[in-house]
Design an enzyme around this catalytic site. Structure first.
Site, PDB file in Angstrom:
ATOM      1  N   HIS A 362       0.813  -1.211   0.000  1.00 26.24           N
ATOM      2  CA  HIS A 362       0.000   0.000   0.000  1.00 26.24           C
ATOM      3  C   HIS A 362       0.850   1.266   0.000  1.00 26.24           C
ATOM      4  CE1 HIS A 362      -3.905   1.783   0.246  1.00 26.24           C
ATOM      5  NE2 HIS A 362      -3.619   2.452   1.342  1.00 26.24           N
ATOM      6  N   CYS A 674      -8.517  -0.133 -12.605  1.00 26.12           N
ATOM      7  CA  CYS A 674      -8.081   0.910 -11.677  1.00 26.12           C
ATOM      8  C   CYS A 674      -6.851   0.485 -10.886  1.00 26.12           C
ATOM      9  CB  CYS A 674      -9.205   1.286 -10.713  1.00 26.12           C
ATOM     10  SG  CYS A 674      -9.756  -0.055  -9.643  1.00 26.12           S
TER      11      CYS A 674
END
Length: 755
Positions: A362, A674
């Protein structure tokens, strides 16, 4: 056995140099196994040759002198086979080789185990005994287990020692730490260590700003802990027996120890800030106890560490832990989090380096979104040594340069300049549509979680927001944001891009995105409670967020809602019911709410197979390739040990992308990408060839992706995709597509990726 292993590994890991680490290792192993000899041989860099580097039991004069190839002797046999060798009469073996300088003719029993790290033999750990006997399974298990654990610790000690010598001017410049490229680019700046204030071992080195103030703060912290211990002892008088109360007396004696108190004060006087001085003193003091023969005294080492943590807690409340933020900051940590990254002002952040994680974790994704170079998975990173040091972050090849010399610095300044020139050259495309040469329009949206991305995204010509990560506003708070706070945040994003569409993904926490006030502790978080599973189990959280999204959309009508981690039709139907319920509640309150478009993320394998069924129940699909690749290939994208297996262009991933696209087409619904593949120039060719309807990318990748789209006709992209789908090796796929980029005049994008 586990306690013995832990003590040995901790002692080796705490060493400041390779030599010290090896001396500690052989001494501890010899004592633990009660053997006559323990020796450590290391492989010479770039050669299949072993050198005796440390020993307890053989002649010390042999250290550094005895060398043997992999095809020589029993030690060479262990390295050659990469497996243990256990012999009761070593001299009788055909591979036995006698080295007179070692004095080992007295020893008969031999057990050697290889030290292996990432398929490479780094060394051999050997124990020997005078008597003729085969070592039992317990000894073999202990040594083999230890060998697995100390490989990284030895390398860590080596780099820590090299770094220390470098900073003292005892080594030339340009010490290089390797990891994984997390975000492309070059960052040149000064190190800033992110650390947990509760972990004494993670305290970074730092110069004392005011030596007198640091010494005073340390002594006050010691006195505060002494008072704390006295208060605890008083409370426990009627609870604990007298022998147990003696522990607190022992703590009080340690707090009066000259080794602990004056040793720390002396280190501060030498220029170290108090927390690092305390760290080093506690390590030294604890190590002395661990090396004692008496078992009771050895156990006192843990008491010393506990005492050190207590003093640290008091100390950090008195000493300012924050030095001035460098103008050009390189954020460094054992496991840098998104929240730690967000704490650095964007205008000052030039690089990120994390000992853990991979290019798909992340924080790496966030770094790419911010256009910040990042190196991930640098597992041998001597974090504590790098505070305030000049660093170069090479996000292309995943390298960190410590104290770079003039030549290295000039080279990376040149690369950074070329990168800026490429970006500046692409700015001319910002106002142009993402139109293929044959006239097909491919909307390019932006992935974001930050309001700061709005202006640069609009300048780069974003057609809207393809993914707004709503968890970011949740992660930077100390509690769940209220409905009103969420309305304000979402309204800003919707208004900024109006009338362009804005896709708000519902809360996607879990996995590598925990909330500090909503802890999720699981053995396997990526296969656990995350995404839609959390919010469906907590409809209060889900409904509040959906209400906020709908209210923010009032009068605008450019909202798209996206549900993450959908793995079953039933989950989607339940989410749709809650969305309808929230809309009904708002209508009952008199609010006119336009119905938003609703989509599902395709990011788990089941969603690929269910693409058609899911698409029939929503307005669109959006493929989240980061998690999809992870789940298809069974690769934890935060684990640097398997990061080389995380291959977005793997044939299985390409087949899944094609199948998801076909499912959406049968349902008559659009499908977008995405995930990070949409920002990869090579992958963009494939997505064009598979007829995806739009791409959502990081702000930094907008013009680059637009350049690719404007350079490849649909026919060319389909032909390349058909060829790629026939290949069975991800490297061959990458080679095919990179060659196509170069042939199309987009070599700058390929060169950037190969540096």
């Amino acid at each position: 056995m586990l306690q013995t292993l832990q003590r040995i590994v901790e002692a080796v890991g705490a060493a400041d140099s390779t030599g010290e680490a090896l001396r500690v290792l052989v001494t501890r192993v010899r004592t633990a196994l009660e053997v006559d000899v323990c020796s450590m041989y290391l492989v010479m860099p770039g050669r299949e040759r072993l050198v005796l580097m440390a020993t307890e039991g053989l002649n010390q004069a042999a250290v550094g002198q005895v060398q043997l190839d992999f095809d020589e002797g029993l030690v060479g046999l262990v390295a050659q086979r990469a497996e243990p060798v256990n012999l009761d009469e070593a001299p009788a073996h055909a591979r036995y080789k006698f080295f007179p300088e070692t004095g080992e003719q007295r020893y008969h029993a031999f057990l050697g185990v290889p030290i292996i790290h990432r398929r490479r033999v780094l060394g051999v750990l050997v124990v020997q005994q005078r008597v003729s006997r085969s070592f039992d399974d317990g000894a073999v298990a202990l040594l083999s287990t230890l060998a697995v654990q100390i490989a990284v610790a030895i390398r860590q000690a080596e780099l820590s020692g090299e770094t220390l010598r470098l900073l003292r001017g005892e080594l030339p410049t340009d010490l290089i730490i390797t990891g994984l490229g997390g975000s492309p680019g070059v960052g040149i700046g000064v190190g800033r260590v992110a650390y947990s204030q509760s972990d004494l071992d993670r305290i970074p080195d730092r110069q004392a700003a005011d030596i007198g103030a640091e010494v005073l703060a340390f002594r006050q912290a010691v006195e505060a802990v002494r008072e704390e211990m006295a208060a605890i002892r008083t409370r426990m008088v009627d609870v604990l027996p007298a022998e147990e109360q003696a522990l607190f007396d022992a703590y009080t004696m340690m707090l009066a120890s000259e080794h602990l108190i004056e040793g720390t004060a002396a280190r501060i006087e030498e220029g170290s800030w108090a927390p690092a001085a305390l760290r080093d003193t506690v390590r030294q003091y604890a190590r002395a106890f661990e090396e004692m023969e008496d078992a009771y005294l050895r156990e006192r080492a843990s008491d010393i560490r506990d005492l050190g943590r207590r003093i640290l807690a008091q100390l950090l409340s008195q000493v300012s832990s924050e030095s001035p933020m460098p103008e050009r900051t390189v954020l460094i940590g054992e496991d840098v989090s998104a929240a730690q990254l967000a704490e650095i002002p964007p205008e000052r952040l030039v690089g990120v380096v994390s000992a853990r994680g991979s290019s798909s974790s992340h924080v790496a994704i966030l770094a790419r979104a911010l256009g910040i170079p990042a190196v991930m998975g640098a597992e041998n990173l001597p974090v504590g040594r790098l505070e305030g040091q000049e660093l170069v972050v090479d996000g292309y090849q995943g390298r960190l340069f410590i104290q770079p010399g003039p030549q290295v610095r000039r080279e990376f300044e040149r690369l950074a300049r070329e990168e800026r020139e490429l970006s500046d050259g692409l700015n001319a495309l910002a106002g142009e549509p993402a139109l293929t040469p044959d006239g097909r329009l491919i909307p390019i949206y932006v992935n974001t979680g930050l309001l700061a991305d709005v202006e640069p995204a609009l300048k780069c010509g974003a057609e809207g927001v393809g993914l707004y990560r709503t968890e970011f506003p949740f992660m930077v708070r100390d509690r769940f944001p209220s409905e009103e706070a969420q309305v304000s945040t979402y309204r800003q994003m919707l208004s900024a891009f109006y009338p362009r569409p804005v896709t708000l993904r519902t809360l996607d926490i879990g996995g590598d995105k925990p909330l500090p006030y909503f802890p999720l502790s699981e053995d396997n978080p990526f296969l656990g409670w995350r995404g839609i599973r959390v919010t469906l189990d907590h409809p209060d959280i889900f409904l509040t967020q959906i209400r906020a999204m709908l209210r923010a959309n009032a009068g605008l009508d450019n909202l798209r809602v996206l549900f993450p981690m959908i793995s079953a039709v039933s989950e989607l139907e339940e989410a749709n019911r809650l969305l309808a319920r929230a809309a009904e509640e708002l209508r009952e309150e008199g609010l006119v709410i336009p119905p938003p478009q609703v989509g599902v993320m395709v990011e788990v394998p089941s969603a690929v197979y269910l693409a058609e069924s899911l698409a029939r129940r929503v307005d669109y699909l959006s493929v989240g390739t980061n998690d999809l690749v992870q789940y298809l290939l069974a690769v934890d994208r935060n684990n640097s040990r398997v990061a080389d297996l995380y291959r977005p262009l793997h044939p299985a991933v390409l087949q899944a992308l094609r199948q998801a696209r076909e499912g959406a087409r049968r349902a008559g619904k659009p499908i977008y990408v995405c995930g990070e593949m949409a920002s990869d120039p090579a992958a963009v060719i494939l997505l064009l060839g598979m007829d995806y309807d739009g791409l959502s990318v990081s702000v930094a990748g907008l013009t680059r992706v637009k350049w690719v789209v404007r350079s490849f006709s649909t026919e060319t992209a389909r032909a390349l995709t058909d060829e790629a789908l026939k290949l069975e090796d991800p490297d061959r796929v990458r080679e095919l597509l990179n060659d196509a980029l170069v042939d199309a005049g987009l070599g700058g994008l390929v060169r950037a990726g190969k540096r």
